[in-house]
Design a protein around this motif. Structure first.
Motif, PDB file in Angstrom:
ATOM      1  N   LYS A   1     -15.769  35.216  18.069  1.00 10.40           N
ATOM      2  CA  LYS A   1     -14.697  34.733  19.190  1.00 10.40           C
ATOM      3  C   LYS A   1     -14.714  33.760  20.076  1.00 10.40           C
ATOM      4  CE  LYS A   1     -13.342  38.424  19.527  1.00 10.40           C
ATOM      5  NZ  LYS A   1     -12.641  40.087  19.842  1.00 10.40           N
TER       6      LYS A   1
ATOM      7  N   PHE B   1     -15.954  45.743  28.399  1.00  9.05           N
ATOM      8  CA  PHE B   1     -16.506  46.335  26.889  1.00  9.05           C
ATOM      9  C   PHE B   1     -17.709  46.095  27.561  1.00  9.05           C
ATOM     10  CE2 PHE B   1     -20.718  43.978  24.337  1.00  9.05           C
ATOM     11  CZ  PHE B   1     -19.570  43.889  22.957  1.00  9.05           C
TER      12      PHE B   1
ATOM     13  N   CYS C   1     -10.178  46.424  27.167  1.00  2.00           N
ATOM     14  CA  CYS C   1     -10.252  45.140  26.241  1.00  2.00           C
ATOM     15  C   CYS C   1      -9.770  44.271  25.747  1.00  2.00           C
ATOM     16  CB  CYS C   1     -12.148  45.077  25.025  1.00  2.00           C
ATOM     17  SG  CYS C   1     -13.448  45.571  25.356  1.00  2.00           S
ATOM     18  N   CYS C   2      -8.946  43.754  24.951  1.00  2.00           N
ATOM     19  CA  CYS C   2      -8.174  42.693  25.021  1.00  2.00           C
ATOM     20  C   CYS C   2      -7.408  43.957  25.109  1.00  2.00           C
ATOM     21  CB  CYS C   2      -8.653  42.022  23.613  1.00  2.00           C
ATOM     22  SG  CYS C   2      -9.318  40.065  24.660  1.00  2.00           S
TER      23      CYS C   2
ATOM     24  N   CYS D   1     -15.163  44.272  19.116  1.00  2.00           N
ATOM     25  CA  CYS D   1     -15.163  44.395  20.019  1.00  2.00           C
ATOM     26  C   CYS D   1     -15.368  45.742  20.484  1.00  2.00           C
ATOM     27  CB  CYS D   1     -14.642  44.037  21.407  1.00  2.00           C
ATOM     28  SG  CYS D   1     -14.651  42.130  20.650  1.00  2.00           S
TER      29      CYS D   1
ATOM     30  N   CYS E   1     -11.734  39.475  28.764  1.00  2.00           N
ATOM     31  CA  CYS E   1     -12.809  40.719  29.749  1.00  2.00           C
ATOM     32  C   CYS E   1     -12.943  40.232  30.725  1.00  2.00           C
ATOM     33  CB  CYS E   1     -13.893  41.344  29.076  1.00  2.00           C
ATOM     34  SG  CYS E   1     -14.074  42.301  27.889  1.00  2.00           S
TER      35      CYS E   1
ATOM     36  N   GLY F   1     -13.286  35.498  28.660  1.00  2.00           N
ATOM     37  CA  GLY F   1     -14.828  36.351  27.547  1.00  2.00           C
ATOM     38  C   GLY F   1     -15.225  37.463  27.722  1.00  2.00           C
ATOM     39  N   CYS F   2     -16.089  37.567  27.028  1.00  2.00           N
ATOM     40  CA  CYS F   2     -16.869  38.351  27.361  1.00  2.00           C
ATOM     41  C   CYS F   2     -17.659  39.481  28.348  1.00  2.00           C
ATOM     42  CB  CYS F   2     -18.003  38.425  25.857  1.00  2.00           C
ATOM     43  SG  CYS F   2     -16.861  37.868  24.859  1.00  2.00           S
TER      44      CYS F   2
ATOM     45  N   MET G   1     -19.925  36.686  24.746  1.00  2.00           N
ATOM     46  CA  MET G   1     -20.347  36.986  23.305  1.00  2.00           C
ATOM     47  C   MET G   1     -20.259  37.486  22.575  1.00  2.00           C
ATOM     48  SD  MET G   1     -19.798  40.308  22.344  1.00  2.00           S
ATOM     49  CE  MET G   1     -18.476  40.709  22.247  1.00  2.00           C
ATOM     50  N   SER G   2     -18.690  36.560  21.660  1.00  3.69           N
ATOM     51  CA  SER G   2     -18.626  37.209  20.574  1.00  3.69           C
ATOM     52  C   SER G   2     -18.438  35.933  19.859  1.00  3.69           C
ATOM     53  CB  SER G   2     -17.166  37.677  20.310  1.00  3.69           C
ATOM     54  OG  SER G   2     -16.271  36.786  20.949  1.00  3.69           O
TER      55      SER G   2
ATOM     56  N   CYS H   1      -8.117  37.827  24.339  1.00  2.87           N
ATOM     57  CA  CYS H   1      -8.473  36.370  24.214  1.00  2.87           C
ATOM     58  C   CYS H   1      -7.200  35.615  23.035  1.00  2.87           C
ATOM     59  CB  CYS H   1      -9.245  36.827  23.861  1.00  2.87           C
ATOM     60  SG  CYS H   1     -10.717  38.153  24.004  1.00  2.87           S
TER      61      CYS H   1
ATOM     62  N   HIS I   1      -7.661  45.565  20.331  1.00  2.00           N
ATOM     63  CA  HIS I   1      -7.141  44.453  19.865  1.00  2.00           C
ATOM     64  C   HIS I   1      -5.755  44.322  19.653  1.00  2.00           C
ATOM     65  CE1 HIS I   1     -11.472  43.065  21.311  1.00  2.00           C
ATOM     66  NE2 HIS I   1     -10.568  42.009  21.218  1.00  2.00           N
TER      67      HIS I   1
HETATM   68 NI1  CUV Z   1     -10.800  39.798  22.741  1.00  2.00          NI
HETATM   69  S1  CUV Z   1     -14.490  38.882  22.777  1.00  2.00           S
HETATM   70  S2  CUV Z   1     -15.943  41.361  24.381  1.00  2.00           S
HETATM   71  S3  CUV Z   1     -12.000  41.939  23.501  1.00  2.00           S
HETATM   72  S4  CUV Z   1     -13.347  39.299  25.725  1.00  2.00           S
HETATM   73 FE1  CUV Z   1     -14.045  40.808  25.661  1.00  2.00          FE
HETATM   74 FE2  CUV Z   1     -11.517  40.148  24.759  1.00  2.00          FE
HETATM   75 FE3  CUV Z   1     -15.333  38.853  24.344  1.00  2.00          FE
HETATM   76 FE4  CUV Z   1     -14.633  41.141  23.038  1.00  2.00          FE
END
Ligand code: CUV
Ligand code: SF4
Length: 629
Positions: A556, A308, A290-291, A329, A477, A446-447, A553-554, A519, A255
């Motif tokens: 976050k 991800f 990912c991010c 992640c 993602c 998002g993920c 999924m997270s 994100c 990240h």
């Molecule tokens: Ni911060 S939080 S899987 S990388 S977007 Fe990708 Fe994005 Fe979700 Fe993690």
């Protein structure tokens, strides 16, 4: 079931086959093995908050040992998810603030965007006249750090919102105080024997999420731009096909740009490039995931290896010399997968030590030296690549990325290098929304979530929206799904967009889906919506914009969903959060919040139905909007 049906990405399908052949276990195997997930966990009504538990709610045992009912238990679990997510995003921002405090003219971290720093300094009442830019930077960094723990007052970034929205926050009492305080308050209030009232738990969740969206994430994005430059449009490519047969492949995953920016520099170091050639490679190829992948593609055009759900699959190509990670992640499984190939799995953060990885601690004070050491590890590893185990899948798509607000506004204005005027220059975008050429705008973020088919919901929903003249901005993602499936190609407008959107895209030379970053950069989307609302002298809840997390999924993502709703933007989820154990929690989050903040959640795990609902809701919202303009 055929594992390959669990993703729509053709490269991923090739890699799932290869993993099988190589005898390597992936998430897709574990998904099939984990047949039934715990029903209590799915509904959110299992409590493990104290040592008398776990207490599970059933018709026969409607209360935990302390007497907590399903509403309390679901509410507490939900609030803790928000606290976890807010902590992750904000701690990332804190690191950037520390980095800015370290910045110096001859150090590794410099001020790249003086104009943006001065703009922020003025916003924060820091004297700028006649001062050294680094003195200003250090004072701004200090103030940024105070946002995490200041004893009094609320986030100083709230005033970037339209005044109508600020009033909503005041009235509903969700102006976040210091970031760490909001997180601590949730941890305290969800301890056994504190808050049992569900409304209060959800109220607290929203206020804490606001500390993510309108404090932590905003500081993260602003400080990153000041230190590393504001993204501008550039060309790149996405998917595992960006890995190269003849080069040292380094996958950057995680990240924080503090590490990845230094790796980008190190990978261009002439000595390391020469060393790569000595090892028999043609050079060093960086690819993002990912991010972190989003951060470096936005600022440097570094190509995107994947999202991800492709982190294991990248290693399974057998062509990756190193996966370099920092935080968030990162599958712990990468250690095992890397063991099956020559790949070095290099962890760098004391906040994310992973069993079985090679740990090289990254310290901002010696950033470039450590980055070079890490890249050297990768380069030296090239000789260990086993050609017999290499299979790089072919597909990659071209994409135009780098749409910061600062890039979008002048682009839409057809004025190059214009300075952002938060009330003036969004006019062309606002005019398109007013006239209905664009029916609305959607942030699809998002993920990937193994509860669904990887990438399916993202791609289906984005295609449906652009077909219906709804412009899409994306991060995380979701952005990588768009890039991989060609939706960020400028030709995509002709292929997939409705007539209105296609015309706008052609006129201003943009793809129909705009990459706005990681994100944390959802704060850019908040800035853009706020700017449009201010231009119209409306609340953010009055304009036809929506937030969508089709495959979240997270934790976050839960925090993000909450601050987007708290910002007055209706939010659509493609995966049900663990709240169905409480009918009242479902009612408040999907209905009740409308009265408080002017927006709420909608959940539907069928992506076609969800897309249809979003489109019809945007049309409904337009009726209200058109009356106001
Ligand atoms: Ni911060 S939080 S899987 S990388 S977007 Fe990708 Fe994005 Fe979700 Fe993690
Ligand atoms: Fe059970 Fe109450 Fe303890 Fe939760 S807090 S585990 S419901 S006794």
């Amino acid at each position: 079931m055929d594992k390959k049906m669990l993703t729509i990405d053709l490269n991923s399908q090739v890699m799932i086959d290869k993993a099988e052949k190589d005898g390597v276990e992936t998430m897709y195997d574990r998904k099939l093995a984990m047949k039934a997930q715990c029903g209590f966990g799915l509904q959110g009504n299992c409590c493990r908050i104290c040592g008398m538990g776990p207490c599970r709610i059933t018709p026969k045992t409607p209360r935990g040992l302390c007497g907590a009912d399903e509403h309390t238990i679901v509410g507490r679990n939900f609030a803790r998810m928000v606290a976890g997510g807010t902590a992750a995003h904000s701690d990332h921002a804190r690191d950037l603030a520390h980095t800015m405090a370290l910045s110096s003219r001859d150090g590794n971290y410099k001020i790249r965007e003086e104009g943006k720093l001065i703009e922020l300094a003025k916003e924060w009442d820091v004297a700028t006249e006649g001062r050294d830019i680094y003195d200003i930077a250090h004072e701004v960094a200090e103030i940024g750090l105070m946002e995490f723990g200041k004893p009094y007052g609320v986030s100083r970034l709230l005033k970037n919102a339209p005044k109508q929205r600020q009033q909503v926050w005041k009235d509903y009492e969700i102006e976040p105080r210091a970031i760490d305080r909001e997180i601590a308050t949730i941890m305290h209030s969800t301890h056994i024997g504190c808050t049992s009232d569900l409304d209060s738990l959800i109220h607290m969740s929203l206020r804490t999420s606001m500390a993510d969206g309108w404090a932590g994430s905003m500081i993260g994005t602003r400080f990153s731009d000041i230190l590393f430059g504001t993204p501008i449009p550039r060309q790149t490519e996405a998917n595992l096909g960006v890995l190269e047969q003849t080069k040292v492949n380094i996958v950057l995953h995680g990240h924080e740009p503090t590490l990845s920016e230094m790796i980008v520099l190190a990978s261009e170091d002439p000595e390391l490039v020469a060393l790569a050639k000595e090892m028999g490679a043609e050079g060093i190829n960086l690819a993002g995931m990912c991010c972190t992948g989003n951060e470096v593609t936005m600022r440097h055009g570094v190509r995107i290896a994947g999202d991800f759900h492709q982190q294991e699959l990248a290693i399974i190509t057998g062509a990756v010399e190193a996966v370099i990670v920092d935080v968030q992640c990162i599958f712990p499984a990468l250690a095992k997968v890397a063991d099956c190939y020559h790949t070095k799995f290099i962890t760098t953060s004391p906040k994310a030590k992973i069993t079985g990885s090679t740990y090289i601690e990254f310290k901002e004070e010696e950033a470039l030296a450590i980055a070079k050491e890490i890249v050297k590890e990768a380069v030296l590893n090239f000789k260990n690549r086993d050609q017999e185990k290499v299979l790089i899948p072919e597909l990659k798509s071209s994409a135009t990325v780098g749409y910061s607000v600062d890039a979008i506004i002048p682009q839409l204005d057809r004025v190059v290098n214009s300075h952002i005027d938060p009330t003036g220059t969004v006019k062309p975008l606002v005019d398109c929304l007013k006239s209905g050429v664009l029916r609305g705008a959607a942030g699809v973020v998002g993920c990937n979530n193994a509860k669904g088919v990887s990438n399916e919901a993202h791609v289906t929903i984005m295609k449906e929206l652009i077909k219906n003249d709804i412009i899409v901005v994306t991060t995380g993602c979701g952005a990588q799904a768009a890039a991989k499936f060609g939706l960020m190609d400028k030709d995509a407008a002709k292929k997939y967009a409705g007539k209105g959107l296609a015309t706008v895209c052609e006129l201003v030379d943009i793809p129909p889906v705009l990459h706005m970053g990681s994100c944390v950069d959802i704060s850019r989307i908040l800035d853009l919506v706020a700017a449009c609302a201010k231009n119209l002298d409306m609340d953010m809840s009055d304009i036809p914009v929506v937030g969508i997390a089709p495959e979240w999924m997270s934790e976050k993502a839960v925090a993000i969903g909450c601050y987007v709703v708290a910002s007055g933007i209706d939010t659509y989820l493609g995966i049900m959060p663990p709240i169905t154990g409480s009918s009242r929690a479902v009612e408040i989050l999907t209905e009740g919040l409308k009265d408080k903040v002017g927006a709420s959640f909608t959940v539907n795990e069928n992506c076609h139905e969800l897309a249809a609902t979003i489109i019809s809701d945007i049309e409904k919202k337009r009726v209200h909007f058109e009356k106001l303009v």
